[in-house]
Every structure is written in structure tokens, then in C-alpha cells.
Design a protein around this motif. Structure first.
Motif, short mmCIF file in Angstrom:
data_model
loop_
_atom_site.label_atom_id
_atom_site.label_comp_id
_atom_site.label_asym_id
_atom_site.label_seq_id
_atom_site.Cartn_x
_atom_site.Cartn_y
_atom_site.Cartn_z
N ALA A 254 37.22 40.08 22.28
CA ALA A 254 36.65 41.42 22.45
C ALA A 254 36.36 41.72 23.91
O ALA A 254 36.62 42.83 24.40
CB ALA A 254 35.37 41.55 21.63
N THR A 255 35.84 40.73 24.63
CA THR A 255 35.50 40.94 26.04
C THR A 255 36.75 41.16 26.87
O THR A 255 36.83 42.11 27.65
CB THR A 255 34.72 39.73 26.59
OG1 THR A 255 33.60 39.43 25.74
CG2 THR A 255 34.21 40.02 27.99
N ILE A 256 37.72 40.26 26.74
CA ILE A 256 38.94 40.36 27.54
C ILE A 256 39.67 41.67 27.27
O ILE A 256 40.01 42.42 28.20
CB ILE A 256 39.88 39.17 27.25
CG1 ILE A 256 39.24 37.85 27.73
CG2 ILE A 256 41.24 39.37 27.92
CD1 ILE A 256 39.91 36.62 27.16
N ALA A 257 39.90 41.97 25.99
CA ALA A 257 40.68 43.16 25.65
C ALA A 257 40.01 44.44 26.14
O ALA A 257 40.66 45.33 26.70
CB ALA A 257 40.90 43.21 24.14
N GLU A 258 38.70 44.54 25.96
CA GLU A 258 38.04 45.79 26.35
C GLU A 258 37.91 45.93 27.85
O GLU A 258 38.02 47.04 28.40
CB GLU A 258 36.67 45.91 25.68
CG GLU A 258 36.04 47.29 25.81
CD GLU A 258 36.88 48.41 25.19
OE1 GLU A 258 36.68 49.58 25.60
OE2 GLU A 258 37.71 48.14 24.30
N MET A 259 37.69 44.83 28.56
CA MET A 259 37.65 44.92 30.02
C MET A 259 39.00 45.37 30.58
O MET A 259 39.07 46.23 31.46
CB MET A 259 37.24 43.59 30.62
CG MET A 259 35.78 43.24 30.41
SD MET A 259 35.34 41.61 31.08
CE MET A 259 35.53 41.89 32.83
N VAL A 260 40.07 44.79 30.05
CA VAL A 260 41.40 45.21 30.50
C VAL A 260 41.65 46.67 30.13
O VAL A 260 42.19 47.44 30.93
CB VAL A 260 42.48 44.30 29.88
CG1 VAL A 260 43.88 44.82 30.22
CG2 VAL A 260 42.33 42.87 30.38
N ARG A 261 41.22 47.05 28.95
CA ARG A 261 41.43 48.44 28.51
C ARG A 261 40.73 49.42 29.46
O ARG A 261 41.30 50.47 29.81
CB ARG A 261 40.90 48.61 27.09
CG ARG A 261 41.01 50.03 26.56
CD ARG A 261 40.68 50.09 25.07
NE ARG A 261 40.57 51.46 24.62
CZ ARG A 261 39.45 52.16 24.55
NH1 ARG A 261 38.29 51.57 24.85
NH2 ARG A 261 39.44 53.41 24.15
N ARG A 262 39.54 49.09 29.89
CA ARG A 262 38.83 50.00 30.79
C ARG A 262 39.55 50.13 32.13
O ARG A 262 39.49 51.19 32.77
CB ARG A 262 37.39 49.52 30.99
CG ARG A 262 36.56 49.54 29.72
CD ARG A 262 36.36 50.94 29.17
NE ARG A 262 35.92 50.93 27.78
CZ ARG A 262 35.26 51.94 27.20
NH1 ARG A 262 34.99 53.04 27.89
NH2 ARG A 262 34.92 51.86 25.93
N VAL A 263 40.21 49.09 32.57
CA VAL A 263 41.02 49.20 33.80
C VAL A 263 42.24 50.07 33.53
O VAL A 263 42.59 50.93 34.35
CB VAL A 263 41.46 47.81 34.29
CG1 VAL A 263 42.41 47.92 35.48
CG2 VAL A 263 40.24 46.97 34.68
N MET A 264 42.88 49.89 32.39
CA MET A 264 44.07 50.68 32.07
C MET A 264 43.75 52.16 31.89
O MET A 264 44.63 53.02 32.04
CB MET A 264 44.73 50.14 30.79
CG MET A 264 45.35 48.77 30.93
SD MET A 264 46.72 48.69 32.12
CE MET A 264 45.91 47.83 33.49
N LEU A 265 42.52 52.47 31.57
CA LEU A 265 42.12 53.88 31.44
C LEU A 265 41.90 54.54 32.80
O LEU A 265 41.53 55.71 32.85
CB LEU A 265 40.85 53.98 30.59
CG LEU A 265 41.02 53.65 29.10
CD1 LEU A 265 39.66 53.59 28.40
CD2 LEU A 265 41.92 54.67 28.42
N ARG A 266 42.12 53.80 33.87
CA ARG A 266 41.98 54.32 35.23
C ARG A 266 43.31 54.16 35.97
O ARG A 266 43.50 53.23 36.75
CB ARG A 266 40.86 53.59 35.97
CG ARG A 266 39.49 53.79 35.32
CD ARG A 266 38.43 52.92 35.95
NE ARG A 266 37.16 53.07 35.25
CZ ARG A 266 36.06 53.62 35.77
NH1 ARG A 266 36.06 54.05 37.03
NH2 ARG A 266 34.95 53.73 35.05
N PRO A 267 44.23 55.07 35.73
CA PRO A 267 45.56 54.93 36.35
C PRO A 267 45.52 54.99 37.87
O PRO A 267 46.50 54.62 38.53
CB PRO A 267 46.36 56.10 35.76
CG PRO A 267 45.33 57.06 35.27
CD PRO A 267 44.16 56.24 34.84
N GLU A 268 44.39 55.44 38.44
CA GLU A 268 44.29 55.45 39.90
C GLU A 268 44.18 54.05 40.49
O GLU A 268 44.39 53.86 41.70
CB GLU A 268 43.08 56.28 40.35
CG GLU A 268 41.72 55.74 39.97
CD GLU A 268 41.21 56.20 38.62
OE1 GLU A 268 39.99 56.13 38.39
OE2 GLU A 268 42.04 56.62 37.77
N LEU A 269 43.84 53.06 39.66
CA LEU A 269 43.78 51.68 40.14
C LEU A 269 45.19 51.10 40.12
O LEU A 269 45.85 51.07 39.08
CB LEU A 269 42.84 50.84 39.28
CG LEU A 269 41.37 51.27 39.30
CD1 LEU A 269 40.54 50.38 38.39
CD2 LEU A 269 40.81 51.26 40.72
#
Length: 437
Positions: free
Chosen positions: A384-399
Motif C-alpha cells: 500500500a505504501t509503495i503503490a500509493e507513493m508512486v501514484r502520487r508522483v505519477m499524478l504530477r506530470p510536471e515531475l
């Protein structure tokens, strides 16, 4: 490169040269090295132990706990944790210890943990981005203040183990991990550092557990949701002798099994997704529309660069591995066996087209959280931690991933990531405003 040929040729120079080559390849060319082993020498017998790379053989090793034991983990783990822990015991004691852990580490908590991770991850990324822009900077480092900080915050909020500060928690975790899992030559200095870290950690936990025990006596009807609260309320059989000292041992073991593995997995998944622009765009879409599909992107990305090279087991009796196949190998009692799960997850027999990024891999082929009796009892927490942390990065296409060498994960000569820098581009709103001006 012909890894097998070079290894064989190095035999003339002696085991030290062969060991140096193995160490180099496992650090810098692990994926290619494992691919050749899997194809040409799936069971590699060396002076340092046996490397096992095929999926069927790795899972055989991890399933036969009466033959391939975790006993070799016990000496340092017992020093650090001051007592037995799940990862260093087999048989009856293992199942008793695991039963306690399963009573408090509840898979139904996964959604709660994931929601909490999402809130914390967004706050961390907002803070990093805003701080960078306040300095007119165009990049952020996501290791210390994101990949490691969020699991540390979960340790406090969900495990009930906040620690005195981030630096101490990180130091305790890393020193313990290195000594227990990454010190095959038993360097005495490494072990001494871990022993000192364990003493500090246990002293802190003794005070924390006593404080929480007192608070439960003052509020007997309180129902804390964190793991420490559940451990303190647990009433295991008297034969287990599960006192407050053992509560502290279990909390310390959870930290060691969770923090660094999670932090390293996050940065390696983000890197693998960003290295593939088409895959990243598909993952970004799934991050909004289909969480189950998005998670498959995460585990497939981690397959290309898992956080550990292998897990090791001690062969307790002479055993024929892969019996009846052309690769069957007799493993003498006392041999250390490296079950190379990264190789197994790319074995073409279970992962067709192993060099192709595919989200349709069967769930049984995912060994990120282990296999058999010693699979990760708190795997849902890490997942749960890994998947959601990665998801929050993917929701920021500016990164965005920077070109190498700036964009590569930096380990600074250590066992763990120390720096991973992402560029900050215009946000989607900014791009839209610029396009309409």
C-alpha cells in the motif's frame, strides 16, 4: 558480455577473484548477469554459496523450510532485536511468532494505510516543490524528504513507533539491515555498529512501550488503531512468554523490514516508469482511472530493478535441487543458498518476454514480498505504501526524469539510495495557461 565464461576463467586466479567479479556484477550488471545464469547455468555453485535463478528452483528453496532454513539470520538479528523474531526462526517457533504478527497486522487495514500515505505524500511533494520554487530552483531530491520520510511517518502513525527523530530511526534501520542481510563476511565493525544501534533502539522502545502500557491502564476502553496498541492488548498463550520486551522486539523488527525496503522500492519504481515515456503515460492514466491496473504497473516496474539481489538460506541437509531436470544439483549440508528472486521473476518460463514491460504478468510470479512460509507477513503495508507513493508522483506530470548522470539514483557508495533528483517542469495548469496566452 559473457559473465559465465569470465567467471569460469577467473577460477585460475582463485576464489578471491571470482568473488570480486560476483560482487561487481551483482552491483552494476545484475539483470544481465542473472539473465545469462537463468539461461545457461541456472544453479551456479561457487565457493561462497549456490546461486539459484530459475523460478521453479527459487520457489522450491523458499518452500522447503525444513531443509533451507533462515537460521543464518539469527545471530545478528537476535543481537539487534534482543530476542527471536519471525525472520530468524523456522518450525514451531516461527509459526508461533508469525501468529502473533498476523493477529495485529491486519490486511483489511490496507485501504486506511493507503489513504494516509496519499495525504502524507501530497503534503511532502507540495512542500518540496514549493521550497524549490521559492529558491527559483527547477529540481527536487525525493529520497530523504519523500521516499524515506513517508514510511517513517507511517511508522509513527500506524505502527505506533514514531522514534525520537528521523535521523535516529534511519540510522537504526540501516545499521541493522546491513548487518543482518548485507554482511556475508561478518565484518566485526558492521556488526558492532548494528549492536549499538539495537541497544539505542531497544532503550527507546522500552520507554515507549511502558508509556503506552500506562496509558492503556488509564483508558482501558480506548481502542488504538496502531500496531503497538494492538500488541499491548493482545493476550497470547502464556507459553509464548510474550511480555513487553517481546512487544518491543516485534516493533523493532517491523521497522527493519519496512523502512528501507519501501524507500528504495519507491525510487526504483519511479525511475523505471520515467525511463519509459509511453509506459509512464499509461501509468498516469491508470493512476486516475483504475487503481488495480496502476498497481500492476508498479510491480512490473519493480521487477526490472527489485530492492534486493537475493535472499539467502542455509541448507541443513544434503539435498538434490531441481531433481529430475537437466540442472539437478546436489547441495551439501551447510551450504549457503542464494535464492535470486529478481532472476526468478524474469525467468521466461513464468515471465514471457522478460525484457518487455507487461502488466499482464500472473500474480503468482510476483516475488517482491517473498514466497512460502517466510513471505512478508506485513506485505500489505509495504504494498500500500509503495503503490500509493508512486501514484502520487505519477499524478504530477510536471515531475520529470533528468538525463544521466544527474537523473540517476545515487547510492553514494552505500547500500541505500541517498539522492534521486527530479526536474520540475510546468504544471498542466501552467501549460494550459501558456497555451492560451
Amino acid at each position: 558480455m559473457d559473465f559465465v565464461g569470465e567467471y569460469d576463467s577467473a577460477a585460475a586466479e582463485g576464489p578471491a577473484r571470482q568473488g570480486a567479479l560476483l560482487g561487481q556484477w551483482l552491483t552494476t550488471d545484475r539483470r544481465a548477469f542473472y539473465a545469462q545464469l537463468c539461461a545457461e547455468r541456472p544453479i551456479l555453485v561457487t565457493p561462497f554459496g549456490v546461486f539459484v535463478t530459475r523460478f521453479a528452483d527459487v520457489t522450491e528453496v523458499l518452500s522447503r523450510t525444513e531443509v533451507f532454513t533462515v537460521r543464518a539470520y539469527a545471530p545478528m538479528m537476535d543481537v539487534v532485536l534482543d530476542g527471536p523474531f519471525i525472520l530468524s526462526r523456522d518450525g514451531t517457533q516461527h509459526w508461533a511468532e508469525r501468529g502473533v504478527a498476523q493477529a495485529v497486522l491486519l490486511p483489511q487495514d490496507a485501504q486506511h494505510v493507503r489513504e494516509l500515505v496519499g495525504v502524507l505524500a501530497d503534503a511532502a511533494l507540495d512542500g518540496l516543490t514549493e521550497e524549490a520554487r521559492s529558491r527559483s530552483a527547477d529540481r527536487i531530491d525525493v529520497v530523504r524528504a519523500f521516499a524515506r520520510r513517508i514510511p517513517l511517518q507511517i511508522c509513527g502513525a500506524y505502527l505506533g513507533f514514531p522514534g525520537p527523530d528521523e535521523e535516529s530511526m534511519t540510522r537504526w534501520s540501516q545499521a541493522s539491515q546491513i548487518a543482518i542481510f548485507r554482511n556475508p563476511r561478518q565484518d566485526p565493525e558492521v556488526n558492532a555498529t548494528a549492536a549499538a544501534a539495537g541497544n539505542e533502539m531497544r532503550a527507546y522502545l522500552a520507554g515507549l512501550v511502558a508509556e503506552r502500557r500506562a496509558s492503556l491502564q488509564d483508558q482501558p476502553d480506548a481502542a488504538p488503531r496502531d500496531i503497538l496498541g494492538r500488541l499491548l492488548r493482545l493476550r497470547p498463550p502464556a507459553e509464548l512468554s510474550f511480555d513487553d520486551r517481546r512487544v518491543a522486539t516485534n516493533l523493532a523488527g517491523m521497522l527493519i523490514g519496512y523502512l528501507e525496503n519501501t524507500a528504495q522500492s519507491v525510487v526504483q519504481v519511479v525511475e523505471q516508469l520515467m525511463l519509459r515515456p509511453g509506459v509512464r503515460r499509461a501509468a498516469e492514466e491508470a493512476a486516475v482511472t483504475d487503481l488495480a491496473l496502476f498497481d500492476r504497473y508498479v510491480w512490473e516496474a519493480l521487477r526490472f530493478n527489485p530492492f534486493a539481489a537475493y535472499v539467502f538460506r542455509l541448507c541443513e541437509e544434503t539435498y538434490t535441487l531441481a531433481a529430475g531436470t537437466p540442472r539437478e544439483t546436489v547441495i551439501p549440508a551447510g551450504t549457503v543458498v542464494m535464492a535470486c528472486h529478481p532472476a526468478a521473476m524474469s525467468d521466461p518460463e513464468v515471465a514471457p518476454e522478460p525484457e518487455v514491460f507487461r502488466t499482464d504478468r500472473p500474480a503468482f510470479a510476483n516475488l517482491h514480498f517473498g514466497h512460502g512460509a517466510h513471505d512478508c507477513v506485513g506485505g500489505y503495508l509495504g504494498a500500500a505504501t509503495i503503490a500509493e507513493m508512486v501514484r502520487r508522483v505519477m499524478l504530477r506530470p510536471e515531475l520529470q526524469l533528468l538525463p544521466p548522470p544527474d537523473g540517476a539514483i545515487d547510492f553514494s557508495g552505500t547500500a541505500f539510495p541517498t539522492r534521486f533528483v527530479l526536474a520540475i517542469g510546468p504544471s498542466p495548469d501552467q501549460r494550459q495557461r501558456e497555451a492560451t496566452q
